[in-house]
Design a protein around this motif. Structure first.
Motif, PDB file in Angstrom:
ATOM      1  N   ASP A  63       5.632   4.246  -4.102  1.00 31.42           N
ATOM      2  CA  ASP A  63       6.469   5.249  -4.773  1.00 31.42           C
ATOM      3  C   ASP A  63       7.554   4.628  -5.645  1.00 31.42           C
ATOM      4  N   PRO A  64       7.202   3.872  -6.699  1.00 31.82           N
ATOM      5  CA  PRO A  64       8.211   3.134  -7.463  1.00 31.82           C
ATOM      6  C   PRO A  64       8.956   3.991  -8.495  1.00 31.82           C
ATOM      7  N   SER A  65      10.235   3.691  -8.681  1.00 29.74           N
ATOM      8  CA  SER A  65      11.052   4.226  -9.773  1.00 29.74           C
ATOM      9  C   SER A  65      11.960   3.093 -10.244  1.00 29.74           C
ATOM     10  N   VAL A  66      11.951   2.791 -11.549  1.00 27.48           N
ATOM     11  CA  VAL A  66      12.629   1.608 -12.075  1.00 27.48           C
ATOM     12  C   VAL A  66      13.622   2.008 -13.157  1.00 27.48           C
ATOM     13  N   ARG A 119      20.038  -6.072 -15.328  1.00 26.68           N
ATOM     14  CA  ARG A 119      18.892  -6.359 -14.471  1.00 26.68           C
ATOM     15  C   ARG A 119      18.095  -5.074 -14.287  1.00 26.68           C
ATOM     16  N   TYR A 120      16.896  -5.239 -13.773  1.00 31.35           N
ATOM     17  CA  TYR A 120      16.057  -4.095 -13.439  1.00 31.35           C
ATOM     18  C   TYR A 120      16.164  -3.836 -11.945  1.00 31.35           C
ATOM     19  N   LEU A 121      16.279  -2.586 -11.598  1.00 30.12           N
ATOM     20  CA  LEU A 121      16.299  -2.174 -10.196  1.00 30.12           C
ATOM     21  C   LEU A 121      15.126  -1.247  -9.936  1.00 30.12           C
ATOM     22  N   MET A 122      14.383  -1.551  -8.891  1.00 27.82           N
ATOM     23  CA  MET A 122      13.274  -0.706  -8.458  1.00 27.82           C
ATOM     24  C   MET A 122      13.634  -0.048  -7.136  1.00 27.82           C
ATOM     25  N   TYR A 123      13.520   1.270  -7.098  1.00 26.61           N
ATOM     26  CA  TYR A 123      13.710   2.055  -5.881  1.00 26.61           C
ATOM     27  C   TYR A 123      12.324   2.503  -5.423  1.00 26.61           C
ATOM     28  N   PHE A 124      12.029   2.337  -4.134  1.00 28.59           N
ATOM     29  CA  PHE A 124      10.670   2.577  -3.652  1.00 28.59           C
ATOM     30  C   PHE A 124      10.701   2.894  -2.164  1.00 28.59           C
ATOM     31  N   THR A 125       9.556   3.250  -1.624  1.00 28.13           N
ATOM     32  CA  THR A 125       9.429   3.627  -0.222  1.00 28.13           C
ATOM     33  C   THR A 125       8.976   2.450   0.628  1.00 28.13           C
ATOM     34  N   LEU A 126       9.663   2.269   1.763  1.00 24.43           N
ATOM     35  CA  LEU A 126       9.315   1.258   2.761  1.00 24.43           C
ATOM     36  C   LEU A 126       9.178   1.931   4.128  1.00 24.43           C
ATOM     37  N   PRO A 127       8.329   1.387   5.003  1.00 23.41           N
ATOM     38  CA  PRO A 127       8.340   1.886   6.378  1.00 23.41           C
ATOM     39  C   PRO A 127       9.700   1.652   7.021  1.00 23.41           C
ATOM     40  N   GLN A 128      10.196   2.639   7.729  1.00 23.49           N
ATOM     41  CA  GLN A 128      11.497   2.506   8.398  1.00 23.49           C
ATOM     42  C   GLN A 128      11.380   1.493   9.534  1.00 23.49           C
ATOM     43  N   GLY A 129      12.283   0.529   9.556  1.00 27.39           N
ATOM     44  CA  GLY A 129      12.194  -0.512  10.575  1.00 27.39           C
ATOM     45  C   GLY A 129      11.023  -1.442  10.383  1.00 27.39           C
ATOM     46  N   TYR A 130      10.356  -1.319   9.206  1.00 22.59           N
ATOM     47  CA  TYR A 130       9.175  -2.127   8.896  1.00 22.59           C
ATOM     48  C   TYR A 130       8.071  -1.970   9.946  1.00 22.59           C
ATOM     49  N   ALA A 131       8.108  -0.913  10.729  1.00 21.42           N
ATOM     50  CA  ALA A 131       7.130  -0.786  11.816  1.00 21.42           C
ATOM     51  C   ALA A 131       6.261   0.455  11.684  1.00 21.42           C
ATOM     52  N   GLY A 132       6.397   1.169  10.587  1.00 21.85           N
ATOM     53  CA  GLY A 132       5.572   2.345  10.379  1.00 21.85           C
ATOM     54  C   GLY A 132       6.112   3.595  11.024  1.00 21.85           C
ATOM     55  N   ASP A 133       7.315   3.540  11.624  1.00 29.71           N
ATOM     56  CA  ASP A 133       7.865   4.706  12.311  1.00 29.71           C
ATOM     57  C   ASP A 133       8.821   5.461  11.388  1.00 29.71           C
ATOM     58  N   GLY A 134       8.264   6.128  10.380  1.00 33.87           N
ATOM     59  CA  GLY A 134       9.072   6.846   9.411  1.00 33.87           C
ATOM     60  C   GLY A 134       9.300   6.010   8.160  1.00 33.87           C
ATOM     61  N   GLU A 174      17.473  14.162   7.554  1.00 32.95           N
ATOM     62  CA  GLU A 174      16.765  13.038   6.964  1.00 32.95           C
ATOM     63  C   GLU A 174      15.894  12.295   7.978  1.00 32.95           C
ATOM     64  N   THR A 175      15.922  12.707   9.204  1.00 29.01           N
ATOM     65  CA  THR A 175      15.077  12.120  10.236  1.00 29.01           C
ATOM     66  C   THR A 175      13.723  12.813  10.207  1.00 29.01           C
ATOM     67  N   PRO A 176      12.615  12.060  10.254  1.00 25.36           N
ATOM     68  CA  PRO A 176      12.495  10.629  10.529  1.00 25.36           C
ATOM     69  C   PRO A 176      12.463   9.731   9.297  1.00 25.36           C
ATOM     70  N   GLY A 177      12.833  10.236   8.112  1.00 25.06           N
ATOM     71  CA  GLY A 177      12.833   9.295   7.009  1.00 25.06           C
ATOM     72  C   GLY A 177      13.263   9.895   5.690  1.00 25.06           C
ATOM     73  N   ILE A 178      13.524   9.001   4.732  1.00 21.76           N
ATOM     74  CA  ILE A 178      13.769   9.360   3.347  1.00 21.76           C
ATOM     75  C   ILE A 178      12.852   8.493   2.495  1.00 21.76           C
ATOM     76  N   CYS A 179      12.389   9.024   1.362  1.00 17.44           N
ATOM     77  CA  CYS A 179      11.409   8.277   0.580  1.00 17.44           C
ATOM     78  C   CYS A 179      11.240   8.875  -0.812  1.00 17.44           C
ATOM     79  N   ALA A 180      10.272   8.312  -1.562  1.00 13.45           N
ATOM     80  CA  ALA A 180       9.862   8.786  -2.884  1.00 13.45           C
ATOM     81  C   ALA A 180      11.041   9.007  -3.819  1.00 13.45           C
ATOM     82  N   PRO A 181      11.830   7.961  -4.097  1.00  7.18           N
ATOM     83  CA  PRO A 181      13.017   8.119  -4.921  1.00  7.18           C
ATOM     84  C   PRO A 181      12.695   8.230  -6.405  1.00  7.18           C
TER      85      PRO A 181
END
Length: 317
Positions: free
Chosen positions: A30-33, A39-54, A81-88
């Motif tokens: 889900d990139p937005s640049v 500089r360039y900044l990219m906002y994107f979606t990551l798994p919460q806690g890097y473990a796939g839980d949100g 906002e639980t369990p996550g925020i994304c798609a910026p």
């Protein structure tokens, strides 16, 4: 993390990139640049806690759109906002980055939130969050996948929603005055009576989502994703003079998924557009060849014949 891959089918400006998770999987989507303060900044979606839980929002920086480095993550702050925020979706206005992102995991109650930053990395949430949900009886009240663009004296916000049965994904557009602050009371739903775009073509299946605006002269072009993730998802485009009424520019995918064995065999999805300071246009998107177990981000440069886009091949020395 940069992944070696075959890019013969899609002329990428650089190798696909993603954050490496603890288990070794590359995963970003889900990139937005934007370009901000040199500089360039990219906002994107990551798994919460890097473990796939949100989900949470990652922020990466680059000096050249080709080499990226993760610099920060934004995590859920409020109960909604639980369990996550994304798609910026991000836009720079008067030296401030405005970030519009969705809540996740609330079904029909998911909505668009807003936050601002003077450095592009540290954000202050809008006190009226969530700031937008759609109106009308054609949708379920959900809003996700926000993107924004300045159009005259208004900020237009494109969003994805679903029909009342939560089956088909649809697109709508809302607007707010540029001097409004973009809080909850500022928005007018231009798609109150009907969706701006609904899936109609075979390759769109039951989903169009992830709108990405580009301003072309007095009009607008919107790239969008057709098909749910990995069905495969592919990218099309549409155009509008007023931001409310849209017509497709193509009946076939503009940016299709790759052939078997290619890095994006499972999808080319969720576009995000950047018009750089020199006027050049880049289309970022996600792809994978694992049915969604991994996700990489990549970009192509877009050329224009009036308001008709075409993919350019990078110039090589």
């Amino acid at each position: 993390m940069t992944m070696p891959s075959s890019t013969a089918e899609v002329p990428l400006i650089a190798e696909p990139w993603a954050v490496e998770l603890p288990d070794g999987r590359p995963f970003s989507k889900d990139p937005s640049v934007v370009r901000f303060r040199g500089r360039y900044l990219m906002y994107f979606t990551l798994p919460q806690g890097y473990a796939g839980d949100g989900w949470r929002v990652g922020i990466a920086e680059s000096p050249d759109l080709r080499a990226w480095r993760l610099v920060e993550t934004l995590v859920p702050q409020e109960s909604f906002e639980t369990p996550g925020i994304c798609a910026p979706g991000a836009v720079v206005l008067d030296g401030v980055v405005h970030l519009f992102y969705q809540t996740y995991g609330n079904g029909p109650a998911d909505a668009i939130c807003h936050a601002t930053s003077h450095d592009g990395v540290t954000f202050v949430p809008d006190a009226s969050n969530p700031v937008f949900r759609p109106e009308g009886d054609w949708n379920c009240g959900r809003a996700i996948d926000a993107d924004v663009v300045v159009h005259g004296d208004r900020l237009l916000l494109a969003y994805a929603t679903r029909d009342p049965e939560m089956r088909a994904q649809l697109l709508g557009v809302a607007s707010a005055p540029l001097d409004s602050g973009f809080g909850r009371e500022a928005w007018t739903d231009l798609s109150h009576d009907a969706p701006a775009l609904a899936p109609e073509l075979d390759w769109e299946r039951e989903c169009i989502e992830a709108p990405a605006f580009v301003r072309r002269g007095d009009g607008l072009v919107m790239f969008y994703a057709g098909g749910y993730n990995n069905e495969p998802q592919q990218i099309g485009w549409a155009r509008s003079s007023d931001g409310a009424t849209w017509e497709r520019g193509t009946l076939e995918p503009f940016l299709p998924h790759g052939a078997p064995g290619s890095w994006n065999a499972s999808e080319s999805g969720h576009p995000g557009a950047l018009v750089d300071e020199d006027g050049r246009t880049y289309l970022f998107f996600q792809g994978n060849d694992t049915g969604g177990r991994t996700n990489l981000l990549a970009a192509v440069e877009i050329g224009w014949d009036g308001d008709v886009p075409r993919v350019l091949r990078p110039v090589t020395a």
